[in-house]
Motif scaffolding. Structure first.
Motif, short mmCIF file in Angstrom:
data_model
loop_
_atom_site.label_atom_id
_atom_site.label_comp_id
_atom_site.label_asym_id
_atom_site.label_seq_id
_atom_site.Cartn_x
_atom_site.Cartn_y
_atom_site.Cartn_z
N GLY A 1 0.82 -1.26 -0.05
CA GLY A 1 -0.23 0.02 -0.15
C GLY A 1 0.96 1.27 0.18
N GLY A 2 0.47 2.42 0.87
CA GLY A 2 0.93 3.60 0.93
C GLY A 2 2.41 3.59 1.25
N ALA A 3 2.85 2.52 2.05
CA ALA A 3 4.16 2.49 2.57
C ALA A 3 5.05 2.48 1.14
CB ALA A 3 4.48 1.67 3.31
N ARG B 1 4.19 7.82 6.28
CA ARG B 1 3.20 8.22 7.39
C ARG B 1 3.23 6.87 8.36
NH1 ARG B 1 -1.21 11.50 6.02
NH2 ARG B 1 -2.25 9.77 5.75
N ASP C 1 2.23 -0.23 6.19
CA ASP C 1 1.15 -1.21 5.76
C ASP C 1 1.79 -2.50 5.53
OD1 ASP C 1 -0.93 1.19 5.87
OD2 ASP C 1 0.39 1.67 3.89
N GLU D 1 -0.03 -0.92 10.12
CA GLU D 1 -1.31 -1.85 10.31
C GLU D 1 -0.82 -3.06 9.63
OE1 GLU D 1 -4.08 0.58 7.95
OE2 GLU D 1 -4.54 -1.23 7.16
N ARG E 1 -7.36 -3.56 -4.14
CA ARG E 1 -6.83 -2.21 -3.68
C ARG E 1 -7.64 -1.06 -4.45
NH1 ARG E 1 -2.99 -2.79 0.44
NH2 ARG E 1 -2.81 -5.32 0.84
N ASP E 2 -7.23 0.23 -4.08
CA ASP E 2 -7.86 1.02 -4.53
C ASP E 2 -7.39 1.73 -5.78
OD1 ASP E 2 -5.99 1.92 -3.04
OD2 ASP E 2 -6.77 3.55 -1.99
N ASN F 1 -1.19 2.09 -5.10
CA ASN F 1 -1.40 1.58 -3.71
C ASN F 1 -1.35 0.10 -4.00
OD1 ASN F 1 -1.51 4.02 -2.43
ND2 ASN F 1 -3.59 4.09 -2.13
N ASP G 1 -16.80 0.66 -3.54
CA ASP G 1 -16.29 1.45 -2.40
C ASP G 1 -16.39 2.81 -2.66
OD1 ASP G 1 -15.45 2.31 0.03
OD2 ASP G 1 -13.82 0.91 -0.04
N ARG H 1 -13.46 5.39 -1.87
CA ARG H 1 -12.49 5.76 -2.51
C ARG H 1 -12.48 6.88 -3.29
NH1 ARG H 1 -13.05 -0.49 -5.18
NH2 ARG H 1 -12.15 -1.56 -3.05
N PHE I 1 -5.43 11.97 -1.76
CA PHE I 1 -4.23 11.61 -2.28
C PHE I 1 -3.74 12.80 -3.52
CE2 PHE I 1 -5.25 7.05 -1.27
CZ PHE I 1 -4.25 6.98 -0.27
N ARG J 1 -2.86 15.67 -1.34
CA ARG J 1 -1.61 15.77 -0.61
C ARG J 1 -0.48 15.60 -1.51
NH1 ARG J 1 -0.50 10.13 2.01
NH2 ARG J 1 -2.16 10.37 3.18
P1 ATP Z 1 -1.86 6.85 3.96
O1 ATP Z 1 -0.49 7.35 3.44
O2 ATP Z 1 -2.89 7.88 4.18
O3 ATP Z 1 -1.57 5.73 5.09
P2 ATP Z 1 -2.50 4.55 2.40
O4 ATP Z 1 -2.72 4.36 0.88
O5 ATP Z 1 -1.59 3.74 2.98
O6 ATP Z 1 -2.34 6.05 2.68
P3 ATP Z 1 -4.04 3.36 4.39
O7 ATP Z 1 -5.48 3.81 4.73
O8 ATP Z 1 -3.05 3.32 5.28
O9 ATP Z 1 -3.96 4.27 3.03
O10 ATP Z 1 -4.51 1.98 3.66
C1 ATP Z 1 -3.34 1.17 3.10
C2 ATP Z 1 -3.62 0.50 1.87
O11 ATP Z 1 -4.92 -0.29 2.03
C3 ATP Z 1 -3.83 1.19 1.01
O12 ATP Z 1 -2.54 1.83 0.41
C4 ATP Z 1 -4.68 0.36 -0.17
O13 ATP Z 1 -3.83 -0.28 -1.01
C5 ATP Z 1 -5.52 -0.28 0.74
N1 ATP Z 1 -6.96 0.39 1.02
C6 ATP Z 1 -7.26 1.12 2.08
N2 ATP Z 1 -8.21 1.51 1.75
C7 ATP Z 1 -8.88 0.93 0.66
C8 ATP Z 1 -10.13 1.09 0.10
N3 ATP Z 1 -11.34 1.70 0.58
N4 ATP Z 1 -10.27 0.34 -1.04
C9 ATP Z 1 -9.34 -0.51 -1.58
N5 ATP Z 1 -7.98 -0.45 -0.82
C10 ATP Z 1 -7.70 0.16 0.27
#
Ligand code: ATP
Ligand code: MG
Length: 526
Positions: A38-40, A51, A54, A96, A126-127, A131, A171, A174, A181, A184
């Motif tokens: 994900g975001g990491a 931040r 994941d 997480e 994933r979204d 990510n 969802d 998103r 995003f 940001r």
């Molecule tokens: P941030 O930098 O804000 O933490 P992030 O992309 O890591 O951004 P998180 O909420 O930490 O967001 O979620 C971790 C990962 O989980 C995301 O990068 C994405 O791959 C997945 N994810 C989170 N929410 C959703 C969603 N609503 N639908 C699909 N995938 C999601």
């Protein structure tokens, strides 16, 4: 392949890196495959602040809780339905760990049906493409980047792209995430994604957002680097009122939040890692009623964030009270009090202090008093051999700093006078110079070397110039010479030391072990 591990290692903070180590060890011991996702990964590759971490495991992360706690983690929330745990590791490293899963959306507005899956299947739910990447942390494939949707390319072109046409319908949270995003990173929605986004907005998909998603999106605001900008964009897109019906930018203490982010950066530059999240939430909701704030707090899954936010004012008041009391009667005591306080509280109070004296003390702590540290006479301390190699150095340096802060040491001379008794005895003198033929031969060596190049006449001249050049040693060499001069208690060695006016003897400073023992013997007899 290994490049991504290297990139990860240089991009994560030391605390985050340690956190990766803990999670990795625990997952390995449990026999679960682990990925950073994900975001990491997005932030590691794009260069933005990472931040939170994941992780995704193939297996049930809820089983790892005890071992993670043993490794120093604090579990801050658990979501049983999607088998995800939220944790904080030392140094405020947030993470997480979720179970690799598929999600099947059968009814609009209803949570998906979740099934355990492989990491490859997981990336498909994933979204956005940026990510949907995973970095293997497993033996055998460590460093392998899984990027099935070419997220790296989208990072390069700075676009946010959904994985399929039904993404926003499945969802609707998103939509908020896309705006967050885009705000940001200052990235664009990719063309087709933008079209789907507009259609989703028009079709009011957002009405079907899950309550749990609202909580996640609110909590995400707490950790934005520029929360005010993000909130403004959310308001513009109509999403802020989804997070709470009465939420507008007017509810935000804009001045407070700007001050907060500035002070936070100042503290980060000093090496602190304050978690600004609770304070950010405080300012984002400053002009809400208590009831509304409490309703918002109920939606947030991370209870540590909520608790810290709830307590922030009381804790700040307590610290302010202590700062006005005897405990902070002098600058040194104030320093000690603020150094032992949580950086989060110092940060919050720096922005909210009502009493001028409190405000001033924190200001001094963060600025003026740090400059006093530079008054430590480090070069002279080095000459006195008071350096960080001494076990008592930290304590001594701290004591001097405290005295300087309180104006009890008013000049360099006074400081040195205080420090002198703590100087350790000087090191044993260098071995005595060779005498007799050996010394003569050694002394002539440089000139002889020159002679072979220049011929005997020129060599005669050169001999003189080598000797003349030697005293002009680099400044660094001067310090040990002074330290040696501080050895009156060993007159024998002082006698044995070469006279500075005879630089030639310097080359005789490197005696063979044998000849030095020869010299110590007669001395003993004397
Ligand atoms: P941030 O930098 O804000 O933490 P992030 O992309 O890591 O951004 P998180 O909420 O930490 O967001 O979620 C971790 C990962 O989980 C995301 O990068 C994405 O791959 C997945 N994810 C989170 N929410 C959703 C969603 N609503 N639908 C699909 N995938 C999601
Ligand atoms: Mg994240």
């Amino acid at each position: 392949m290994a490049d991504y591990i290297y990139t990860m290692e240089i991009r994560l903070t030391p605390d985050q890196l340690k956190a990766v180590g803990v999670v990795q060890d625990v997952a390995r011991a449990a026999g679960m495959n682990l990925y950073l996702t994900g975001g990491a990964i997005r932030d590691i590759i794009s260069g933005f602040t990472i931040r939170d971490l994941d992780f995704t495991v193939q297996g049930n992360p809820l089983k790892l809780q005890k071992d993670l706690e043993k490794g120093g983690a604090k579990i801050t929330a658990v979501e049983e339905d999607i088998r995800t745990i939220f944790l904080t590791l030392p140094g405020n490293a947030r993470a997480e760990i979720s179970m690799a899963r598929t999600e099947r959306f059968e009814k609009t507005g209803k949570p998906p049906i979740v099934t355990p899956a492989t990491i490859h299947e997981d990336l498909r739910r994933r979204d956005f493409t940026v990510n949907a990447m995973a970095l293997s942390l497993n033996e055998g494939s460590r460093g392998l980047l899984l990027d099935p949707f070419n997220g790296v390319a989208d990072i390069e072109t700075k676009v946010i792209r959904i994985l399929h046409n039904y993404s926003f319908l499945e969802d609707p949270s998103r939509l908020i995430r896309a705006t967050r995003f885009a705000a940001r990173f200052h990235w664009q929605l990719e063309e087709r994604t933008q079209a789907r986004y507009d259609a989703a907005k028009e079709g009011k998909y957002i009405d079907h957002i899950l309550r749990s998603s609202i909580g996640h999106e609110i909590a995400a605001l707490a950790h934005e680097d520029d929360p005010l900008h993000v909130v403004k964009m959310l308001e513009k897109e109509g999403w802020l009122e989804i997070l709470h019906e009465r939420w507008t930018v007017a509810k935000v203490d804009t001045n407070g939040i700007s001050q907060l982010m500035k002070t936070r950066q100042q503290m980060v530059d000093m090496g602190y890692t304050p978690d600004a999240g609770p304070a950010v939430m405080y300012f984002l909701t400053s002009h809400f009623s208590d009831k509304d704030v409490s309703d918002i707090q109920k939606l947030i899954p991370r209870k540590d964030l909520v608790e810290a936010w709830r307590d922030i004012e009381d804790h700040a008041k307590q610290l302010a009270k202590r700062l006005m009391g005897k405990e902070a009667a002098t600058p040194s005591r104030t320093w000690q009090l603020l150094s032992s306080a949580r950086p989060e509280m110092v940060l919050f109070l720096a922005v909210t202090a009502k009493q001028q004296s409190v405000e001033q003390k924190i200001k001094n702590y963060l600025t003026k008093w740090r400059q006093v540290q530079q008054k430590l006479p480090l070069p002279e301390m080095t000459e006195l051999l008071i350096t960080s190699q001494l076990p008592e150095y930290p304590k001594l340096a701290h004591e001097v700093f405290m005295l300087l802060l309180d104006g009890k040491l008013r000049s360099r001379t006074e400081t040195l006078k205080f420090l002198k008794p703590f100087a350790p005895p000087p090191p044993p003198p260098p071995p005595a110079p060779r005498r007799g033929r050996a010394a003569k031969a050694a002394a002539e060596a440089p000139a002889t070397a020159v002679a072979t190049k220049l011929g005997p006449k020129a060599a005669k001249k050169a001999k003189g110039s080598v000797a003349a050049a030697t005293p002009a040693a680099p400044p660094a060499a001067a310090a040990p010479a002074k330290v040696q001069a501080r050895a009156p208690e060993k007159p024998k060695s002082a006698k044995a030391a070469p006279k500075p006016s005879k630089p030639v003897a310097k080359s005789a400073k490197k005696p063979a072990p044998k000849s030095s023992s020869k010299q110590t013997k007669p001395k003993k007899k004397r």
